[in-house]
Design a protein around this motif. Structure first.
Motif, PDB file in Angstrom:
ATOM      1  N   LEU A  42      29.462  49.076 -21.795  1.00 12.95           N
ATOM      2  CA  LEU A  42      29.333  47.625 -21.797  1.00 12.95           C
ATOM      3  C   LEU A  42      27.981  47.222 -22.382  1.00 12.95           C
ATOM      4  O   LEU A  42      26.991  47.954 -22.270  1.00 12.95           O
ATOM      5  N   LEU A  43      27.946  46.034 -22.979  1.00 11.23           N
ATOM      6  CA  LEU A  43      26.713  45.548 -23.592  1.00 11.23           C
ATOM      7  C   LEU A  43      25.599  45.432 -22.559  1.00 11.23           C
ATOM      8  O   LEU A  43      24.434  45.723 -22.856  1.00 11.23           O
ATOM      9  N   GLY A  44      25.925  45.026 -21.330  1.00  8.07           N
ATOM     10  CA  GLY A  44      24.908  44.932 -20.291  1.00  8.07           C
ATOM     11  C   GLY A  44      24.266  46.280 -20.003  1.00  8.07           C
ATOM     12  O   GLY A  44      23.050  46.378 -19.836  1.00  8.07           O
ATOM     13  N   TYR A  45      25.078  47.330 -19.942  1.00 12.40           N
ATOM     14  CA  TYR A  45      24.523  48.670 -19.722  1.00 12.40           C
ATOM     15  C   TYR A  45      23.687  49.111 -20.915  1.00 12.40           C
ATOM     16  O   TYR A  45      22.635  49.730 -20.758  1.00 12.40           O
ATOM     17  N   TYR A  46      24.142  48.775 -22.124  1.00 12.84           N
ATOM     18  CA  TYR A  46      23.409  49.154 -23.339  1.00 12.84           C
ATOM     19  C   TYR A  46      22.021  48.515 -23.365  1.00 12.84           C
ATOM     20  O   TYR A  46      21.036  49.158 -23.747  1.00 12.84           O
ATOM     21  N   LEU A  47      21.930  47.244 -22.928  1.00 13.21           N
ATOM     22  CA  LEU A  47      20.653  46.531 -22.985  1.00 13.21           C
ATOM     23  C   LEU A  47      19.711  46.934 -21.861  1.00 13.21           C
ATOM     24  O   LEU A  47      18.490  46.986 -22.062  1.00 13.21           O
ATOM     25  N   PHE A  48      20.259  47.233 -20.691  1.00 13.81           N
ATOM     26  CA  PHE A  48      19.400  47.454 -19.520  1.00 13.81           C
ATOM     27  C   PHE A  48      19.357  48.909 -19.076  1.00 13.81           C
ATOM     28  O   PHE A  48      18.828  49.206 -18.001  1.00 13.81           O
ATOM     29  N   ARG A  49      19.891  49.825 -19.893  1.00 12.02           N
ATOM     30  CA  ARG A  49      19.874  51.240 -19.512  1.00 12.02           C
ATOM     31  C   ARG A  49      18.446  51.745 -19.362  1.00 12.02           C
ATOM     32  O   ARG A  49      18.091  52.378 -18.365  1.00 12.02           O
ATOM     33  N   ARG A  50      17.614  51.484 -20.364  1.00  2.92           N
ATOM     34  CA  ARG A  50      16.236  51.967 -20.311  1.00  2.92           C
ATOM     35  C   ARG A  50      15.431  51.298 -19.187  1.00  2.92           C
ATOM     36  O   ARG A  50      14.709  51.981 -18.450  1.00  2.92           O
ATOM     37  N   PRO A  51      15.491  49.959 -19.024  1.00  5.85           N
ATOM     38  CA  PRO A  51      14.762  49.365 -17.889  1.00  5.85           C
ATOM     39  C   PRO A  51      15.200  49.912 -16.543  1.00  5.85           C
ATOM     40  O   PRO A  51      14.370  50.151 -15.660  1.00  5.85           O
ATOM     41  N   ILE A  52      16.521  50.103 -16.363  1.00  4.98           N
ATOM     42  CA  ILE A  52      17.001  50.640 -15.090  1.00  4.98           C
ATOM     43  C   ILE A  52      16.463  52.048 -14.864  1.00  4.98           C
ATOM     44  O   ILE A  52      16.033  52.407 -13.760  1.00  4.98           O
ATOM     45  N   ALA A  53      16.479  52.866 -15.926  1.00  5.07           N
ATOM     46  CA  ALA A  53      15.962  54.226 -15.802  1.00  5.07           C
ATOM     47  C   ALA A  53      14.468  54.219 -15.473  1.00  5.07           C
ATOM     48  O   ALA A  53      13.998  55.034 -14.664  1.00  5.07           O
ATOM     49  N   SER A  54      13.714  53.301 -16.077  1.00  7.48           N
ATOM     50  CA  SER A  54      12.279  53.219 -15.781  1.00  7.48           C
ATOM     51  C   SER A  54      12.038  52.803 -14.339  1.00  7.48           C
ATOM     52  O   SER A  54      11.163  53.343 -13.654  1.00  7.48           O
ATOM     53  N   VAL A  55      12.820  51.828 -13.843  1.00  9.82           N
ATOM     54  CA  VAL A  55      12.663  51.380 -12.458  1.00  9.82           C
ATOM     55  C   VAL A  55      12.976  52.515 -11.490  1.00  9.82           C
ATOM     56  O   VAL A  55      12.266  52.741 -10.502  1.00  9.82           O
ATOM     57  N   ARG A  56      14.050  53.270 -11.765  1.00  5.39           N
ATOM     58  CA  ARG A  56      14.404  54.374 -10.886  1.00  5.39           C
ATOM     59  C   ARG A  56      13.348  55.474 -10.939  1.00  5.39           C
ATOM     60  O   ARG A  56      13.071  56.138  -9.936  1.00  5.39           O
ATOM     61  N   GLU A  57      12.761  55.670 -12.105  1.00  2.00           N
ATOM     62  CA  GLU A  57      11.722  56.682 -12.219  1.00  2.00           C
ATOM     63  C   GLU A  57      10.491  56.340 -11.390  1.00  2.00           C
ATOM     64  O   GLU A  57       9.852  57.228 -10.796  1.00  2.00           O
ATOM     65  N   TRP A  58      10.146  55.027 -11.359  1.00  3.89           N
ATOM     66  CA  TRP A  58       8.945  54.608 -10.635  1.00  3.89           C
ATOM     67  C   TRP A  58       9.202  54.412  -9.144  1.00  3.89           C
ATOM     68  O   TRP A  58       8.309  54.619  -8.306  1.00  3.89           O
ATOM     69  N   THR A  59      10.418  53.973  -8.788  1.00  8.42           N
ATOM     70  CA  THR A  59      10.686  53.651  -7.394  1.00  8.42           C
ATOM     71  C   THR A  59      11.484  54.729  -6.674  1.00  8.42           C
ATOM     72  O   THR A  59      11.429  54.824  -5.447  1.00  8.42           O
ATOM     73  N   GLY A  60      12.270  55.516  -7.427  1.00  2.34           N
ATOM     74  CA  GLY A  60      13.104  56.532  -6.794  1.00  2.34           C
ATOM     75  C   GLY A  60      14.357  55.977  -6.171  1.00  2.34           C
ATOM     76  O   GLY A  60      15.068  56.684  -5.425  1.00  2.34           O
ATOM     77  N   LEU A  61      14.681  54.704  -6.432  1.00  2.00           N
ATOM     78  CA  LEU A  61      15.882  54.098  -5.857  1.00  2.00           C
ATOM     79  C   LEU A  61      17.111  54.397  -6.684  1.00  2.00           C
ATOM     80  O   LEU A  61      17.030  54.545  -7.887  1.00  2.00           O
TER      81      LEU A  61
END
Length: 441
Positions: free
Chosen positions: A422-441
């Motif tokens: 989905l376009l939403g996943y395509y646009l926010f894949r990297r931000p989500i990965a960065s947030v999970r990397e920093w927060t561990g959530l």
């Protein structure tokens, strides 16, 4: 007659203002054409950027250099202008102590501040006129009448040139807001193909390595980089000076051993005890013959020739001449041009799920408008350091049948396509990965 003349000039200037097609043309008319109605020495136009006046035009100048000392001081001086929307006459004698010295240096003694009101009465800017004579009431009345027209034209051109923030907010209210938000939400469900960009290089998929046949020093090259060769052609040679010296030593040692054996054989005829020395002498001859044969065998491997037709791939002859090499060390590659493929270094941070036969498009630096299509052949399971020093996965792809094969060694950027998402996943894949990397959530 003077009033009639002033009225004619006023109408003429108003006509020019109404005919202005752009804000730049209107600004020029304001700071330059007004001189015909009320003479002055200098004029400057300030537009309100929020609550702060911004210098946008000056008389006698095509453009305003905002970094010049005069523009810097004038911009700072304009912050002290009255903001009540009325015309003001300012004199040097009434200036504040911190402004008097610069005023005397840059401007005449008498100033006239005329606002530019829009149809609603709000001032969109202010014009400063400066001259040596005081401003009389007649000049002020003419300036007020003319600048009402200027303000109207300024507001009209501002609306046609770009929508204001207030207009955008007005269009985003009520039902329009929900329509826009709904359209954005639906667009996030659009299926797109996940893809990444990575540096790539044209390589030979089935190239064979040409290695040093023995320890030695590279003496000479018979081919240039990326030159076409045929089977049996000389590629490079090792320095044979050390082997020549060893052969001379081995040859002399063989001659001495043969002479010693001949003497031992002659003694054996007269002395039975010397027969044992014959076998020793003959053994030494065979040893020296073996040493000479070994040196001759090594001398035959000094020249390295091509095993098949292809292209000799290596960087530069100067990188190898005089360089010591070990047995099996790769000096160059021999490749066929028709075996061309794509080598891609996909950074670990950009990695996506890729399957064999995934589409690949290569955009060469030499031909960015003519991409080459290919298919993924293999991908490494373990990351390694790329030539750029980045931890990356090594991908290999082959060109589609019928594709014009580029020259081996050319570099560019490859786009590798993965699964549909989905376009939403395509646009926010990297931000989500960065947030999970920093927060561990």
């Amino acid at each position: 007659m003077s009033e009639v003349s002033d009225l004619g000039v006023l109408l003429q200037i108003e006509a020019r203002a109404l005919q202005a097609q752009t804000l730049a043309a209107l600004r020029f008319t304001i700071v330059n054409e007004t001189h015909a109605l009320t003479p002055y020495r200098q004029a400057a136009l300030f537009e309100y950027d929020g609550e702060r006046p911004r210098l946008s035009a000056a008389s006698g100048l095509v453009s305003v250099a905002s970094e010049s000392p005069f523009a810097v001081w004038l911009g700072r001086f304009a912050r002290c202008f009255p903001s009540d929307g009325a015309i003001h006459r300012l004199d040097l004698a009434d200036a504040a102590s911190e402004d008097a010295e610069s005023w005397a240096e840059w401007l005449p003694e008498h100033l006239l501040l005329v606002p530019l009101p829009d149809p609603q009465g709000k001032a969109r800017g202010v014009v400063l006129y400066a001259r040596e004579q005081p401003w009389d009431d007649a000049s002020v009345e003419l300036a007020q009448r003319l600048h009402s027209t200027y303000g109207y034209c300024f507001a009209a051109l501002s609306q046609t040139s770009r929508p204001t923030w207030s207009q955008l907010r007005q269009g985003f209210k009520g039902r329009n807001r929900w329509l826009v938000l709904g359209a954005l939400a639906l667009s996030m469900l659009t299926p797109v193909r996940l893809s990444v960009l990575a540096p790539a290089e044209v390589i030979a998929l089935n190239a064979i390595a040409v290695a040093a046949p023995q320890d030695g020093v590279v003496g000479s090259f018979a081919v240039a980089p990326n030159a076409r060769v045929k089977a049996g052609d000389l590629l490079f040679s090792l320095d044979d000076s050390a082997l020549a010296n060893r052969r001379q030593v081995a040859l002399k040692g063989l001659e001495i051993a043969q002479a010693d054996a001949h003497i031992a054989q002659q003694r054996a005829f007269d002395d039975a005890k010397s027969k044992a020395d014959v076998a020793v002498a003959l053994g030494r001859v065979r040893e020296k013959e073996a040493e000479l044969a070994a040196v001759d065998t090594q001398a035959q491997r000094v020249e390295v020739r091509a095993d098949r037709d292809g292209v000799a791939i290596f960087a530069d002859t100067n990188d190898w001449l005089g360089r010591p090499v070990q047995t099996g060390e790769r000096v160059m590659q021999l490749a066929r041009p028709e075996d061309g493929g794509i080598l891609v270094w996909l950074a670990v941070s950009d990695a996506i799920n890729l399957e064999t036969d995934a589409p690949v498009r290569l955009f060469l630096h030499t031909e960015p408008l003519s991409p080459r299509a290919g298919r993924l052949i293999e991908a490494s399971y373990q990351a390694s350091v790329s030539p750029d020093g980045v931890a990356s996965y090594r991908l290999r792809a082959g060109f589609e049948p019928g594709t014009e094969l580029p020259r081996i060694g050319l570099r560019g950027t490859a786009r590798i396509s993965g699964d549909w998402v989905l376009l939403g996943y395509y646009l926010f894949r990297r931000p989500i990965a960065s947030v999970r990397e920093w927060t561990g959530l």
